[in-house]
Design an enzyme around this catalytic site. Structure first.
Site, mmCIF file in Angstrom:
data_model
loop_
_atom_site.group_PDB
_atom_site.id
_atom_site.type_symbol
_atom_site.label_atom_id
_atom_site.label_comp_id
_atom_site.label_asym_id
_atom_site.label_seq_id
_atom_site.Cartn_x
_atom_site.Cartn_y
_atom_site.Cartn_z
ATOM 1 N N CYS A 141 -5.099 -10.021 3.552
ATOM 2 C CA CYS A 141 -6.202 -9.125 3.934
ATOM 3 C C CYS A 141 -7.511 -9.809 4.301
ATOM 4 C CB CYS A 141 -6.397 -8.101 2.836
ATOM 5 S SG CYS A 141 -4.918 -7.063 2.714
ATOM 6 N N VAL A 169 0.830 -1.205 0.000
ATOM 7 C CA VAL A 169 0.000 0.000 0.000
ATOM 8 C C VAL A 169 0.866 1.256 0.000
ATOM 9 C CG1 VAL A 169 -1.677 1.304 1.376
ATOM 10 C CG2 VAL A 169 -1.988 -1.140 1.011
ATOM 11 N N GLY A 212 -7.363 -16.486 0.422
ATOM 12 C CA GLY A 212 -6.186 -16.363 1.278
ATOM 13 C C GLY A 212 -5.686 -14.935 1.170
ATOM 14 N N GLU A 240 -7.752 2.086 1.929
ATOM 15 C CA GLU A 240 -7.281 1.725 0.578
ATOM 16 C C GLU A 240 -8.047 0.488 0.106
ATOM 17 O OE1 GLU A 240 -5.036 3.156 -1.645
ATOM 18 O OE2 GLU A 240 -6.109 1.613 -2.757
ATOM 19 N N PHE A 241 -8.441 0.491 -1.169
ATOM 20 C CA PHE A 241 -9.228 -0.628 -1.706
ATOM 21 C C PHE A 241 -8.497 -1.385 -2.811
ATOM 22 C CE2 PHE A 241 -12.156 2.296 0.260
ATOM 23 C CZ PHE A 241 -12.989 1.453 0.991
ATOM 24 N N THR A 270 -5.722 -0.557 7.226
ATOM 25 C CA THR A 270 -7.072 -1.036 7.567
ATOM 26 C C THR A 270 -7.171 -1.216 9.080
ATOM 27 O OG1 THR A 270 -7.148 -2.181 5.456
ATOM 28 C CG2 THR A 270 -8.723 -2.908 7.133
ATOM 29 N N GLU A 330 -4.015 -6.684 -4.713
ATOM 30 C CA GLU A 330 -2.702 -7.038 -5.252
ATOM 31 C C GLU A 330 -2.896 -7.602 -6.650
ATOM 32 O OE1 GLU A 330 -0.462 -9.329 -2.364
ATOM 33 O OE2 GLU A 330 -1.061 -7.911 -0.808
HETATM 34 P P1 NAD Z 1 3.137 -4.586 4.341
HETATM 35 O O1 NAD Z 1 3.398 -5.488 5.489
HETATM 36 O O2 NAD Z 1 3.491 -5.013 2.953
HETATM 37 O O3 NAD Z 1 3.891 -3.182 4.606
HETATM 38 C C1 NAD Z 1 3.831 -2.478 5.803
HETATM 39 C C2 NAD Z 1 5.159 -1.744 5.997
HETATM 40 O O4 NAD Z 1 5.088 -0.918 7.164
HETATM 41 C C3 NAD Z 1 6.359 -2.690 6.212
HETATM 42 O O5 NAD Z 1 7.345 -2.450 5.229
HETATM 43 C C4 NAD Z 1 6.849 -2.332 7.620
HETATM 44 O O6 NAD Z 1 8.264 -2.422 7.773
HETATM 45 C C5 NAD Z 1 6.386 -0.890 7.749
HETATM 46 N N1 NAD Z 1 6.328 -0.420 9.144
HETATM 47 C C6 NAD Z 1 5.893 -1.089 10.242
HETATM 48 N N2 NAD Z 1 6.030 -0.311 11.335
HETATM 49 C C7 NAD Z 1 6.560 0.870 10.922
HETATM 50 C C8 NAD Z 1 6.925 2.074 11.586
HETATM 51 N N3 NAD Z 1 6.770 2.250 12.908
HETATM 52 N N4 NAD Z 1 7.464 3.077 10.849
HETATM 53 C C9 NAD Z 1 7.642 2.938 9.512
HETATM 54 N N5 NAD Z 1 7.303 1.824 8.828
HETATM 55 C C10 NAD Z 1 6.774 0.805 9.530
HETATM 56 O O7 NAD Z 1 1.615 -4.198 4.427
HETATM 57 P P2 NAD Z 1 0.596 -3.794 3.231
HETATM 58 O O8 NAD Z 1 0.146 -5.018 2.537
HETATM 59 O O9 NAD Z 1 1.169 -2.659 2.468
HETATM 60 O O10 NAD Z 1 -0.653 -3.290 4.106
HETATM 61 C C11 NAD Z 1 -0.574 -2.111 4.870
HETATM 62 C C12 NAD Z 1 -1.964 -1.804 5.408
HETATM 63 O O11 NAD Z 1 -2.866 -1.584 4.320
HETATM 64 C C13 NAD Z 1 -2.598 -2.928 6.235
HETATM 65 O O12 NAD Z 1 -3.414 -2.341 7.215
HETATM 66 C C14 NAD Z 1 -3.463 -3.663 5.213
HETATM 67 O O13 NAD Z 1 -4.552 -4.334 5.823
HETATM 68 C C15 NAD Z 1 -3.953 -2.516 4.362
HETATM 69 N N6 NAD Z 1 -4.290 -2.868 2.970
HETATM 70 C C16 NAD Z 1 -3.501 -3.727 2.284
HETATM 71 C C17 NAD Z 1 -3.800 -4.018 0.940
HETATM 72 C C18 NAD Z 1 -2.976 -4.992 0.141
HETATM 73 O O14 NAD Z 1 -3.445 -5.409 -0.914
HETATM 74 N N7 NAD Z 1 -1.803 -5.398 0.562
HETATM 75 C C19 NAD Z 1 -4.887 -3.394 0.336
HETATM 76 C C20 NAD Z 1 -5.658 -2.495 1.087
HETATM 77 C C21 NAD Z 1 -5.338 -2.233 2.411
HETATM 78 C C1 UGA Z 2 -8.659 -7.709 -1.390
HETATM 79 C C2 UGA Z 2 -9.764 -6.791 -1.946
HETATM 80 O O1 UGA Z 2 -10.176 -7.273 -3.225
HETATM 81 C C3 UGA Z 2 -9.266 -5.359 -2.073
HETATM 82 O O2 UGA Z 2 -10.334 -4.509 -2.482
HETATM 83 C C4 UGA Z 2 -8.754 -4.906 -0.716
HETATM 84 O O3 UGA Z 2 -8.251 -3.579 -0.791
HETATM 85 C C5 UGA Z 2 -7.663 -5.840 -0.251
HETATM 86 O O4 UGA Z 2 -8.191 -7.188 -0.160
HETATM 87 C C6 UGA Z 2 -7.158 -5.460 1.095
HETATM 88 O O5 UGA Z 2 -7.844 -4.883 1.904
HETATM 89 O O6 UGA Z 2 -6.001 -5.743 1.316
HETATM 90 P P1 UGA Z 2 -6.613 -9.015 -2.457
HETATM 91 O O7 UGA Z 2 -6.558 -9.747 -1.168
HETATM 92 O O8 UGA Z 2 -5.358 -8.467 -3.022
HETATM 93 O O9 UGA Z 2 -7.623 -7.757 -2.344
HETATM 94 O O10 UGA Z 2 -7.198 -9.972 -3.571
HETATM 95 P P2 UGA Z 2 -8.605 -10.476 -4.128
HETATM 96 O O11 UGA Z 2 -8.494 -10.455 -5.592
HETATM 97 O O12 UGA Z 2 -9.773 -9.815 -3.519
HETATM 98 O O13 UGA Z 2 -8.556 -12.006 -3.689
HETATM 99 C C7 UGA Z 2 -8.540 -12.403 -2.338
HETATM 100 C C8 UGA Z 2 -8.625 -13.915 -2.242
HETATM 101 O O14 UGA Z 2 -9.933 -14.364 -2.611
HETATM 102 C C9 UGA Z 2 -7.675 -14.665 -3.183
HETATM 103 O O15 UGA Z 2 -7.157 -15.799 -2.520
HETATM 104 C C10 UGA Z 2 -8.540 -15.085 -4.359
HETATM 105 O O16 UGA Z 2 -8.061 -16.246 -4.983
HETATM 106 C C11 UGA Z 2 -9.861 -15.342 -3.657
HETATM 107 N N1 UGA Z 2 -11.017 -15.140 -4.552
HETATM 108 C C12 UGA Z 2 -11.359 -13.899 -4.959
HETATM 109 C C13 UGA Z 2 -11.750 -16.243 -4.957
HETATM 110 O O17 UGA Z 2 -11.456 -17.384 -4.572
HETATM 111 N N2 UGA Z 2 -12.816 -16.049 -5.778
HETATM 112 C C14 UGA Z 2 -13.185 -14.815 -6.212
HETATM 113 O O18 UGA Z 2 -14.185 -14.715 -6.968
HETATM 114 C C15 UGA Z 2 -12.447 -13.713 -5.788
#
Ligand code: NAD
Ligand code: UGA
Length: 431
Positions: A264, A11, A261, A154-155, A121, A158
């Protein structure tokens, strides 16, 4: 605008690159030194399609720099985006330690009138807690001017993070402070001018929009998986049923399979369940979503065992796809890991292959073999188990696959192949 992005994960890096593309000047900070060094060298520390190009554009335009020190990023920023990880603990409670640490850094070093934006989140009510933490602790507050707080969940998903971030379905901005809302509108002005919808609310509402949206999306997955199990029992085609249902825009497209899986859905479902329980408003539908998700993995594993004659020990099993979904190298709570653990515990010889996951990511599984191609993993296998629908698996020539295998069991964990075609080729097709 001068903007700090704290946390350089999926993110954080995507947010930094996106905001730079909107014309802002970004300093991105992380406590993970090796992550920052990679970013400073112009590399993205994980696989995300298109992100390197967008980031490189920002770096070349001198709009993005990286630092290992939060203070350096915060001091001169008008807006500080907090994008740190918020894992769910074993007790089901969201761990906001990293967020609190960054909020304290903000409190000590922010510029007058700066806005602290929670992009991570978090459970409903977190922004309020953070605001109280900053204002009530006199030792923390930088008194040279006020500050604002906003929730801007953030929505992005990946594998499509870049397009999701550049063209979101909506921008959700929660704040109880008009001046912070105006600042946020300036941050996103180019997107708002393009007609991207803005949903604005108070902080807690914005936080719940995010956690409830993820939980709803997860519920669709568990729902279609149970429908698929029923289809298999009555002889309907699960993928066609999902397509037929999804043509109704109120329902949308769904892919049945082994379950969800990732970093998130599993954690956010668990967190909302726990929070709802704590508020005495239990979510029984979501509880079923969670249980059905993990039951699905075990059901499918049971069907694999049965197809192998309940005699897994010593059999060679190829796992195709270890990431939790295609076009990512993320293996957090990936269904493939459950299969690897079960198979190793049952004494199978397991060989895994994934186009992007590196073998070092799964080194904790002693005894796990790693192949450098799908065909290498398949060679000599008694069963192949598809856990992630990478296109190269969909495109496999199954006649060649059959010749390379020692057995004939195929577990199609994502409904990518045709049962009829595989059965005509002599495979035992398992879903
Ligand atoms: P991530 O684990 O990939 O990255 C988080 C980063 O924050 C790490 O690099 C970590 O070292 C850093 N960090 C931790 N503590 C810190 C501090 N005190 N100062 C500076 N940096 C610090 O996580 P992510 O997947 O990017 O997710 C971040 C947030 O966004 C989570 O709350 C997640 O639920 C949410 N989110 C993730 C996704 C996604 O698809 N990955 C999508 C939407 C929302
Ligand atoms: C999900 C949401 O789609 C994002 O909007 C959100 O921002 C994010 O979580 C988050 O908060 O981190 P992501 O986990 O990257 O994104 O991927 P998805 O494409 O939603 O898939 C999640 C899991 O569900 C995967 O394991 C995928 O294989 C499974 N899935 C998804 C299914 O089995 N069937 C589907 O129809 C959709």
């Amino acid at each position: 605008m001068k903007i700090a992005v704290i946390g350089a994960g999926w993110v954080g890096v995507t947010t930094a690159a996106t905001l730079a593309s909107l014309g802002h000047n970004i300093i991105c900070a992380d406590v993970n030194v090796s992550r920052i060094q990679k970013l400073q060298a112009g590399e993205v520390p994980f696989f995300e399609p298109g992100l390197l190009d967008l980031l490189t554009e920002g770096i070349r335009a001198e709009r993005i720099t990286f630092t290992g020190n939060n203070r350096d990023a915060i001091t001169s920023a008008e807006v500080v985006f907090c994008c740190v990880n918020t894992p769910t603990g074993n007790d089901g409670i969201t761990d906001i330690k990293a967020l609190v640490a960054v909020a304290k850094d903000f409190a000590r070093h922010h510029a007058p009138q700066a806005v602290f934006v929670i992009k991570s989140t978090v459970p409903g009510g977190t922004a309020k807690k953070i605001q109280d933490l900053i204002t009530e602790d006199a030792t923390l507050t930088n008194h040279d001017g006020g500050f604002g707080i906003a929730s801007n969940p953030e929505f992005l998903a990946e594998s499509t993070a870049v397009t999701d971030a550049l063209r979101p379905a909506r921008l959700v901005i929660g704040t109880n402070d008009l001046s912070a809302l105006e600042t946020m509108k300036r941050v996103y002005a180019p997107m708002l001018e393009q007609g991207i919808k803005l949903f604005s609310s108070d902080c807690t509402t914005a936080e719940v929009v995010k956690t409830a949206a993820n939980s709803f999306l997860a519920t669709r997955v568990s729902f279609i998986n149970e429908v698929a199990n029923y289809c298999n029992a009555v002889g309907a085609d699960p993928m066609s049923v999902a397509l037929g249902m999804g043509l109704d825009p109120r329902i949308g497209m769904m892919r049945p399979g082994v379950g969800y899986g990732g970093g998130c859905f599993p954690k956010d479902v668990q967190a909302l369940l726990t929070e709802a329980e704590r508020q005495h408003t239990p979510m029984t539908v979501l509880q079923a979503t969670h249980q059905a998700n993990y039951r699905q993995r075990q059901l499918l594993y049971g069907r694999l065992r049965q197809a192998l004659g309940d005699d897994v020990a010593g059999k060679q099993v190829a796992i195709l796809g270890v990431a939790f979904k295609p076009k990512t190298d993320d293996i957090r709570d990936a269904p493939a890991l459950t299969f690897i653990e079960n198979l190793l515990a049952d004494g199978a010889r397991v060989v895994a292959y994934d186009p992007k996951v590196k073998s070092r990511l799964v080194r904790e599984y002693s005894g796990l073999g790693w192949a450098s191609s799908a065909l290498q993993a398949i060679t000599g296998a008694h069963a192949i188990v598809l856990m992630c629908e990478w296109q190269e698996f969909v495109d496999l020539d199954m006649t060649t696959v059959k010749k390379l295998m020692a057995g004939q069991v195929v577990v199609d964990g994502r409904y990518v192949w045709s049962r009829q075609t595989l059965e005509e080729l002599g495979f035992t097709y398992v879903v």
